[in-house]
Design an enzyme around this catalytic site. Structure first.
Site, PDB file in Angstrom:
ATOM      1  CG  MET A  30      -1.962  -0.998   1.124  1.00 45.90           C
ATOM      2  SD  MET A  30      -3.633  -0.933   2.125  1.00 45.90           S
ATOM      3  CE  MET A  30      -2.785  -0.659   3.609  1.00 45.90           C
ATOM      4  N   GLY A  31       2.202   1.040  -0.278  1.00 42.92           N
ATOM      5  CA  GLY A  31       3.102   2.294  -0.500  1.00 42.92           C
ATOM      6  C   GLY A  31       3.512   2.631   0.651  1.00 42.92           C
ATOM      7  CG  HIS A  37       7.163  -1.976   1.862  1.00 44.26           C
ATOM      8  ND1 HIS A  37       6.866  -0.947   2.734  1.00 44.26           N
ATOM      9  CD2 HIS A  37       5.908  -2.877   2.058  1.00 44.26           C
ATOM     10  CE1 HIS A  37       5.765  -0.949   3.346  1.00 44.26           C
ATOM     11  NE2 HIS A  37       5.063  -1.982   2.835  1.00 44.26           N
ATOM     12  CD  GLU A 148       7.655 -15.126   8.053  1.00 44.01           C
ATOM     13  OE1 GLU A 148       8.179 -14.747   8.954  1.00 44.01           O
ATOM     14  OE2 GLU A 148       7.691 -16.133   7.258  1.00 44.01           O
TER      15      GLU A 148
HETATM   16  O1  PAF Z   1      -0.019  -5.731   3.497  1.00 45.75           O
HETATM   17  C1  PAF Z   1      -0.378  -4.805   2.581  1.00 45.75           C
HETATM   18  O2  PAF Z   1       0.299  -3.674   2.617  1.00 45.75           O
HETATM   19  C2  PAF Z   1      -1.694  -4.861   2.208  1.00 45.75           C
HETATM   20  O3  PAF Z   1      -2.737  -5.494   2.971  1.00 45.75           O
HETATM   21  C3  PAF Z   1      -1.952  -5.665   0.869  1.00 45.75           C
HETATM   22  C4  PAF Z   1      -1.437  -6.972   0.932  1.00 45.75           C
HETATM   23  C5  PAF Z   1      -1.058  -4.830   0.029  1.00 45.75           C
HETATM   24  C6  PAF Z   1      -3.328  -5.622   0.370  1.00 45.75           C
HETATM   25  O4  PAF Z   1      -3.788  -4.353   0.195  1.00 45.75           O
END
Ligand code: PAF
Length: 283
Positions: A30-31, A37, A148
């Site tokens: 979701m940025g 990330h 996780e």
């Molecule tokens: O973990 C996230 O960032 C969100 O829940 C996902 C998996 C991108 C779904 O919107």
């Protein structure tokens, strides 16, 4: 890196990347990207020929009183980070591209999605499963990578992939990656940005209290007593409340009253307006 915002262009970009059988990994986000990330992106790069990242703040996974409006949106910064990591494709659709006029379908995963965050955030995992299935169908990756920290989310997505016989990606190609932590142990999260400096330093009590409870359980303290100690420790450290502190089986997410092989500790706690979650293996 190619940035794509419409489905038609996405399909052509994916076809071009696949070329002569090249593999494609998807990292859905979701940025408001952080090292957690980027660790997923690197893990994806190590396994696939090309990596696609999606950035979409999914309205369907936020409750009416949750932080959908406030959720940090920083596409230019995120895009630069991803380009520097060698990501091939950034899929950043507008809400209307994901949920067009007349959209009416919901994906709901019972069982693993029911307790923990599923109980405290009604509809949250329906929103997650729905958007992730859409992202899978849009990008059709060979594999996908999730952090996780959202252990229950990963369990929901894997259950969905098994139940719906997904092939792109298949359930076995949905990879979890260990939690990436700050130097003081706090799990990295886009929501950590909401914390004031005082809340941020108090937040380090969350992983510390979890480790304390795990050590207490390992040395024979009964689980309910260890969890009471964890709750008291967090409130003393400045947390306002706990949504849950529970021991569960890591795979089935069935509640456990005592330590057992595969047990995992799950906690959601609130500090100010921010809800933090974390999970750790018991042994
Ligand atoms: O973990 C996230 O960032 C969100 O829940 C996902 C998996 C991108 C779904 O919107």
């Amino acid at each position: 890196m190619q940035t794509v915002t419409t489905l038609g262009v996405l399909r052509k970009a994916v076809d071009a990347l696949r070329g002569d059988g090249a593999t494609l990994a998807l990292v859905p986000t979701m940025g408001a990207l952080h090292e957690g990330h980027l660790a997923l992106v690197r893990a994806a790069k190590a396994r696939a020929d090309h990596v696609a990242v999606s950035i979409f703040v999914n309205p369907r996974q936020f409750g009416p009183k949750e932080d959908f409006g406030a959720y940090p949106r920083q596409l230019a910064r995120d895009s630069a980070l991803l380009a520097a990591e060698g990501v091939a494709l950034l899929w950043a659709p507008a809400p209307g591209e994901v949920y067009p006029e007349g959209y009416a379908t919901n994906v709901s995963v019972a069982g693993v999605g029911d307790g923990l965050c599923g109980a405290d955030r009604p509809g949250h995992f329906d929103g997650v499963a729905t958007v992730v299935l859409k992202l899978f169908n849009q990008v059709r990756p060979d594999m996908a990578f999730f952090g996780e920290k959202d252990w229950q989310q990963l369990a929901v997505i894997r259950r969905m992939a098994r139940d719906l016989d997904l092939t792109r990606p298949a359930a076995e190609a949905i990879h979890g990656f260990p939690i990436v932590r700050e130097a003081d142990g706090l799990a990295m999260s886009s929501r950590n940005a909401y914390l004031s400096p005082e809340q941020r330093s108090a937040a380090a009590a969350l992983p510390a209290a979890m480790q304390g409870a795990i050590a207490a359980i390992a040395s024979g303290t009964p689980v309910p007593q260890a969890l009471d100690g964890l709750r008291a420790g967090l409130i003393a450290a400045g947390f306002d409340s706990l949504d849950y502190a529970e021991l569960r089986d890591a795979d089935s997410l069935a509640p456990l009253g005592r330590s057992a092989p595969g047990a995992r500790l799950f906690v959601a706690a609130r500090i100010g307006g921010t809800r933090l979650i974390d999970n750790m293996a018991i042994s």
